[in-house]
Structures are given as C-alpha cells and as structure tokens.
Design a protein around this motif. Structure first.
Motif, PDB file in Angstrom:
ATOM      1  N   ILE A   8      51.429  -6.006  91.382  1.00  0.00           N
ATOM      2  CA  ILE A   8      51.637  -5.342  92.391  1.00  0.00           C
ATOM      3  C   ILE A   8      53.002  -5.625  92.903  1.00  0.00           C
ATOM      4  N   VAL A   9      53.766  -4.317  93.228  1.00  0.00           N
ATOM      5  CA  VAL A   9      55.116  -4.453  93.914  1.00  0.00           C
ATOM      6  C   VAL A   9      55.162  -3.868  95.380  1.00  0.00           C
ATOM      7  N   ILE A  10      55.544  -4.687  96.215  1.00  0.00           N
ATOM      8  CA  ILE A  10      55.778  -4.221  97.599  1.00  0.00           C
ATOM      9  C   ILE A  10      57.171  -4.073  97.949  1.00  0.00           C
ATOM     10  N   ILE A  11      57.417  -2.686  98.082  1.00  0.00           N
ATOM     11  CA  ILE A  11      58.820  -2.417  98.728  1.00  0.00           C
ATOM     12  C   ILE A  11      59.221  -2.442 100.142  1.00  0.00           C
ATOM     13  N   GLY A  12      59.707  -3.312 100.479  1.00  0.00           N
ATOM     14  CA  GLY A  12      60.123  -3.607 101.852  1.00  0.00           C
ATOM     15  C   GLY A  12      59.532  -4.707 102.645  1.00  0.00           C
ATOM     16  N   TYR A  27      43.609 -12.738  99.008  1.00  0.00           N
ATOM     17  CA  TYR A  27      42.325 -12.086  98.442  1.00  0.00           C
ATOM     18  C   TYR A  27      42.454 -11.697  96.855  1.00  0.00           C
ATOM     19  N   VAL A  28      43.571 -11.365  96.463  1.00  0.00           N
ATOM     20  CA  VAL A  28      43.718 -10.982  95.024  1.00  0.00           C
ATOM     21  C   VAL A  28      44.869 -11.685  94.436  1.00  0.00           C
ATOM     22  N   ASN A  29      45.518 -12.572  94.696  1.00  0.00           N
ATOM     23  CA  ASN A  29      46.657 -13.128  94.128  1.00  0.00           C
ATOM     24  C   ASN A  29      46.135 -13.891  92.853  1.00  0.00           C
ATOM     25  N   GLN A  30      44.825 -14.294  92.733  1.00  0.00           N
ATOM     26  CA  GLN A  30      44.498 -14.909  91.301  1.00  0.00           C
ATOM     27  C   GLN A  30      44.183 -13.947  90.412  1.00  0.00           C
ATOM     28  N   HIS A  31      44.371 -12.738  90.672  1.00  0.00           N
ATOM     29  CA  HIS A  31      43.885 -11.772  89.666  1.00  0.00           C
ATOM     30  C   HIS A  31      45.069 -10.785  89.408  1.00  0.00           C
ATOM     31  N   ALA A  32      46.306 -11.027  90.250  1.00  0.00           N
ATOM     32  CA  ALA A  32      47.624 -10.131  89.967  1.00  0.00           C
ATOM     33  C   ALA A  32      48.740 -11.003  90.557  1.00  0.00           C
ATOM     34  N   THR A  33      49.857 -10.562  89.928  1.00  0.00           N
ATOM     35  CA  THR A  33      51.163 -10.924  90.170  1.00  0.00           C
ATOM     36  C   THR A  33      51.726 -10.237  91.527  1.00  0.00           C
ATOM     37  N   ILE A  34      52.095 -10.694  92.565  1.00  0.00           N
ATOM     38  CA  ILE A  34      52.620  -9.826  93.675  1.00  0.00           C
ATOM     39  C   ILE A  34      54.159 -10.175  93.873  1.00  0.00           C
ATOM     40  N   THR A  35      55.095  -8.927  93.870  1.00  0.00           N
ATOM     41  CA  THR A  35      56.351  -9.168  94.146  1.00  0.00           C
ATOM     42  C   THR A  35      56.588  -8.217  95.149  1.00  0.00           C
ATOM     43  N   LEU A  36      57.309  -9.060  96.198  1.00  0.00           N
ATOM     44  CA  LEU A  36      58.203  -8.248  97.513  1.00  0.00           C
ATOM     45  C   LEU A  36      59.480  -8.175  97.285  1.00  0.00           C
ATOM     46  N   TYR A 208      61.695  -3.541  87.932  1.00  0.00           N
ATOM     47  CA  TYR A 208      60.304  -4.160  88.169  1.00  0.00           C
ATOM     48  C   TYR A 208      59.482  -2.903  88.074  1.00  0.00           C
ATOM     49  N   HIS A 209      58.672  -3.353  87.163  1.00  0.00           N
ATOM     50  CA  HIS A 209      57.372  -2.436  86.636  1.00  0.00           C
ATOM     51  C   HIS A 209      56.230  -3.173  87.631  1.00  0.00           C
ATOM     52  N   GLY A 210      55.385  -2.072  87.885  1.00  0.00           N
ATOM     53  CA  GLY A 210      54.197  -2.370  88.420  1.00  0.00           C
ATOM     54  C   GLY A 210      52.886  -1.423  88.213  1.00  0.00           C
ATOM     55  N   ASP A 211      51.847  -1.755  88.434  1.00  0.00           N
ATOM     56  CA  ASP A 211      50.591  -1.072  88.267  1.00  0.00           C
ATOM     57  C   ASP A 211      50.250  -0.310  89.668  1.00  0.00           C
ATOM     58  N   LEU A 212      50.378  -1.016  90.748  1.00  0.00           N
ATOM     59  CA  LEU A 212      50.165  -0.777  92.092  1.00  0.00           C
ATOM     60  C   LEU A 212      51.537  -0.799  92.892  1.00  0.00           C
ATOM     61  N   PHE A 213      51.878   0.066  93.578  1.00  0.00           N
ATOM     62  CA  PHE A 213      53.167   0.000  94.426  1.00  0.00           C
ATOM     63  C   PHE A 213      52.805   0.109  95.830  1.00  0.00           C
ATOM     64  N   ILE A 214      53.200  -0.794  96.833  1.00  0.00           N
ATOM     65  CA  ILE A 214      53.043  -0.496  98.150  1.00  0.00           C
ATOM     66  C   ILE A 214      54.226  -0.413  98.749  1.00  0.00           C
ATOM     67  N   ASP A 215      54.228   0.981  99.652  1.00  0.00           N
ATOM     68  CA  ASP A 215      55.390   1.551 100.107  1.00  0.00           C
ATOM     69  C   ASP A 215      55.573   0.915 101.631  1.00  0.00           C
ATOM     70  N   CYS A 216      56.414  -0.071 102.026  1.00  0.00           N
ATOM     71  CA  CYS A 216      56.658  -0.631 103.281  1.00  0.00           C
ATOM     72  C   CYS A 216      58.046  -0.453 103.770  1.00  0.00           C
ATOM     73  N   SER A 217      58.623   0.671 103.108  1.00  0.00           N
ATOM     74  CA  SER A 217      60.221   0.841 103.249  1.00  0.00           C
ATOM     75  C   SER A 217      60.339   1.472 104.755  1.00  0.00           C
ATOM     76  N   GLY A 218      59.680   1.705 105.613  1.00  0.00           N
ATOM     77  CA  GLY A 218      59.821   2.354 107.037  1.00  0.00           C
ATOM     78  C   GLY A 218      59.899   3.691 106.837  1.00  0.00           C
ATOM     79  N   PHE A 219      60.401   4.358 107.927  1.00  0.00           N
ATOM     80  CA  PHE A 219      60.637   5.670 108.063  1.00  0.00           C
ATOM     81  C   PHE A 219      61.063   6.407 106.851  1.00  0.00           C
TER      82      PHE A 219
END
Length: 501
Positions: A8-12, A27-36, A208-219
């Motif tokens: 999982i890759v979080i941008i922002g 809740y999901v850290n034991q199953h996936a790598t999380i990068t912000l 940075y490759h990801g399966d799921l991307f979370i966009d927290c980059s603002g406006f």
C-alpha cells in the motif's frame, strides 16, 4: 483463492495521510507493507482544527489515550458551535452535540414544546439541552457512561492543532511499522492493460510500486485526478464561498468549550480556542468581496495579537465524481471539499477510511465493492452539502449582496422537500447516510424562527398542566446538573493541561 493486497502506498501526509496510515497500520499492517510518501516542499492545508464527536471514537479505536492526545495537540473540548449574527436581527443560537428534551409516547419533543408555548409557556429550546447549558456557563463535563438521566446523554469533540495531531499520528504510525519517505512525486505510471497505477517516480529518481494507492495529496488530486482523470462535480451554484483566509493569534481569555461561527459581509468567520493560541479565519465569496477587503475585515475582527501571517486558501466546493477509481482511493481534500461550517473535514477523512476498511480490496478490485464505496460516499457528501446550504438559505439575513443572492438560489430537491415537511407538520425527514442528527436540523429551524403550521395531535392531547409540569422537571434537572460542572478551563487544568515548553 483471492490474492491479497501486499503493498500500500499513501501519497501525502498531513491529517488525511497520517490518519489513513494509522488506521491501516492498526488493522492491516500484518498483511501488507505500508509506505507513506510526503513532500517537504508542499505545505499541508492544516484543515480540521475543530472536529465533531466521531473523532473521539476514532482515537479510542486506535488505542490512543485521550489525555495523552489532548496534551500533545494542545486540545480543548468542544460541545458544539455558537452561530452569531446569522439572522437579520443579529443575536446567536447554539448548535449542540446533543438532543433536546425527551420523546414522549414516541412523539418528538419539539412538538410538545411548541404546544406548551402556544398555551402561554415561555420555554426556550436550549433550556432542554445539557450541552447548551454547559456551553452557556463556559463549563465542561465528560458524559457519564451510564448517565442517571437520558437528559444528560450528550457527546463532545475537540479543538486541536491539526499539525500537532498529524505529528502525533506520524509517531504512532511509524511505531506500528509504516515506512515514511520524504520526496516529491514527479510522475505516475499506469499499467498498459488496465490503466491501474503501477508505480510513482520521485524527483530523486526512486520508484515505488504498489497494489493499492491512497491519494492524500490535497486539492491537487495528484493520483485521483491528474493521473486517472476521474472528474470533479462543482457545487458552487449552491455554496458560494470559495476562499478562506486563516490567521493564528495569541489567546486573550480562557478558552470557550465551543467553536464560534460569526456571519460577515460575504461569508462567515471562525474562532477556535486552543490551549496555547486561537485559530481564526474568514470563509468568503470572491464574487462578493476582494481578498484585500476580506483580509482587512478579518484582522479588524480578531482578538489577540497575530502570531502568523494571514494565509489565503482558494477552493472549489464540490466532490470528485468517484472517491475510488481503479486501484486508487482519494481521502481528504483530494476527494473534494465542503467549507468547514460544521467542522466536517476530519469527519469525512474518518468515514472514507471506514469505507476503505469495510470494503478492503484484494487484487481483483471487485467492481461491486468499488461502486458501493462511491455510492455511500457520494450520498454522504450530498447530505452534508444540503445541511450547509440550509444554513444560508433559511436565514432572513439580507444586509449585503452575498446574503441577498442566497435568497434566490434554487435548492436541491431533497433539501426543498425536507424544509417543506418541517414547515408543514414539524416532521424532520432523515435520509440514508446522514452525518447530522434530527436535533441538528431542529437547531436551525428554530434558530431561524421557523415553526411548523401543524404539530403532532398526540402532543396536543396531553393536558396542559401535565405538560407544563413535565417540561419544568426536565428543565430543572438539566440546570441542576449543569450548575455542578467545572469551568472548561478548570477541567482542562485538572485533567489534561499540556506541559509548557
């Protein structure tokens, strides 16, 4: 067998990014790598210094100690919002995080209150809310787990420093294994066959490759819009304000246990008291007032000495057409923006995270799951939008072109129907995915002097002397409980005063 999400890759960063990281780590850290990944070159907007009550449960679910959080974020308590000068005659009314009175024989309390006043009573709605009575006295008391009376059942939220809250969650998340990368995204690469996001490239060249991307980059919506062209639904035909000017000042008095919203020439001004300073701002319409005039108005109507330079934030009220598109979900300002008139910015971050966790995908990214999240989110925002529109359109305030223009706005059908029902028979209609309770709608109907033509006949059937006795008992019970509460400052000082640096 379904293939699970591994990366999982979080941008922002900011409030949205670190709230998301903390929740996923829990809740999901034991199953996936999380990068912000967050950029040191892009300042966060820092929205959400005032919150609504679901923030309390959010922190509790993460296992965060409330006192520790309050000290770390210089927080104060919030019982609701005081609306000042929102009517033609001025004055104020209070929007609490609580109900009014008690239902009697399954009939809403306000029907009985109106009937009692028609019989000659002089009862005020806020006399039947424990939160309102605490706020009037400048007091605070945490709700008891098992209150002795349902009249004392109410909720609270916080005012806190949004930057300090993000820092607090950053430490929390990193302790749970979230990888933190400082860098600016230069390019977003999509897969040729599905159009999903494959990887992001930073200005330093790292990918940075990801399966799921979370966009927290603002406006900017770096992923959800710039990369995936999701589209945006503009709501400026209903919500005229499009600019905010914010400034922090020194505190000049003990903090109130509520946010203040003060109507101004072309919008409204906020006043948010923290332990160490006060947050101030002016939300206004550039169509009705220049930025220079707005800044001058704000600075002329603040208390205390400015400790920051006034900052201008432009926004386009509305929402992204989809909060979830392909393997990307937008959380926070990247998903859309509604002015913080009811402090919903952080709440919308929370509910987006909750939807992500409820429908957390596997590598198949089932279209039905994605469609349901989008449906729920869009419905939720529409209900909040209508609640905000109602603030402007029900008032009789008409002392400037801004307020006059609101008198001529065509309401969304659902909102028009709600208002008509209340005016007709006092019925408060509620739709799916409402963020605000019936008592919140009642606050504004009554605050703007709107009373229904008819009330429930069951309320009229109660003998006058019995009704007056019940109301007086309720009123006295609430007043007695409120008189025994500590002042807001005393409560903070005894339980959760931040340590001086």
């Amino acid at each position: 067998m379904a293939q699970p999400i591994k990366n999982i890759v979080i941008i922002g960063g900011g409030t949205a990014g670190w709230m998301t990281a903390a929740s996923l780590a829990k809740y999901v850290n034991q199953h996936a790598t999380i990068t912000l990944i967050e950029s040191s070159d892009i300042a966060t907007v820092g929205v959400g210094e005032a919150t609504i009550p679901n923030i309390v449960q959010f922190n509790h679910n993460l296992g965060i100690d409330e006192v520790e959080l309050i000290k770390a974020t210089q927080a104060t308590f919030k019982l609701g919002i005081q609306f000042e000068n929102w009517t033609k005659t001025g004055g104020s009314f209070f929007h609490p995080f609580a109900d009014y009175g008690l239902r009697i024989d399954n009939v809403d309390f306000h029907h009985y209150l109106q009937h009692a006043n028609q019989l000659g009573g002089k009862h005020q709605l806020d006399e039947f809310s424990f939160a309102c009575q605490l706020a009037q006295r400048g007091c605070f008391a945490q709700p008891h787990t098992h209150p002795s009376s349902p009249l004392a059942d109410y909720a609270y939220a916080y005012h806190f420093d949004a930057g300090l809250y993000a820092d607090f969650l950053k430490k929390f998340s990193k302790n749970l294994g979230v990888k933190h990368v400082i860098g600016t995204v230069e390019d977003v690469s999509l897969t040729a066959d599905t159009g999903f996001i494959d990887y992001v490239t930073l200005t330093c060249g790292s990918q940075y490759h990801g399966d799921l991307f979370i966009d927290c980059s603002g406006f900017e919506g770096l992923l959800i819009e710039k990369a995936l062209n999701t589209g945006y639904e503009d709501w400026s035909q209903w919500l005229l304000c499009d600019t905010a000017i914010a400034v922090q000042t020194t505190s000049t008095s003990e903090p109130d246990p509520f946010t203040r919203s003060i109507a101004q020439t072309a919008g409204w001004q906020w006043h948010i008291p923290l332990q160490h300073r006060t947050g101030n701002g002016y939300i206004f319409s550039r169509r009705h007032q220049s930025e220079e005039e707005a800044k001058a108005l704000l600075l002329a109507n603040i208390q205390g000495t400015p400790i920051t330079t006034p900052r201008t934030i432009r926004f386009n009220p509305g929402r992204r057409k989809q909060i979830w598109n392909k393997n990307c979900i937008a959380i926070g300002l990247s998903s859309g923006f509604l002015e913080p008139l009811e402090s919903t910015s952080i709440s919308l971050i929370q509910t987006a995270i909750a939807k992500l966790l409820s429908f957390f995908p596997d590598m198949s990214f089932n279209p039905a799951d994605i469609a349901e999240v989008n449906r729920l989110h869009n419905s939720e925002l529409e209900q909040i939008r209508d609640f905000l529109i109602m603030h402007y359109t029900l008032t009789d305030k008409n002392d400037s072109p801004f307020w006059l223009d609101y008198q001529n706005i065509a309401l969304p059908d659902g909102l028009s129907h709600k208002i008509a029902l209340f005016k007709s028979r006092g019925h408060i209609a509620m739709y799916d995915n409402e963020s605000f309770e019936p008592s919140s709608w009642l606050t504004f109907y009554r605050g703007y002097g709107i009373t229904p033509k008819r009330i429930d006949p069951r309320a009229q059937a109660v003998p006058a002397d019995v009704l007056q006795q019940r109301l007086m008992q309720m009123k006295q019970s609430i007043a007695t409980a409120a008189q025994g509460a500590l002042s807001h400052q005393a409560f903070i000082s005894q339980h959760c005063l931040a340590e001086k640096e």
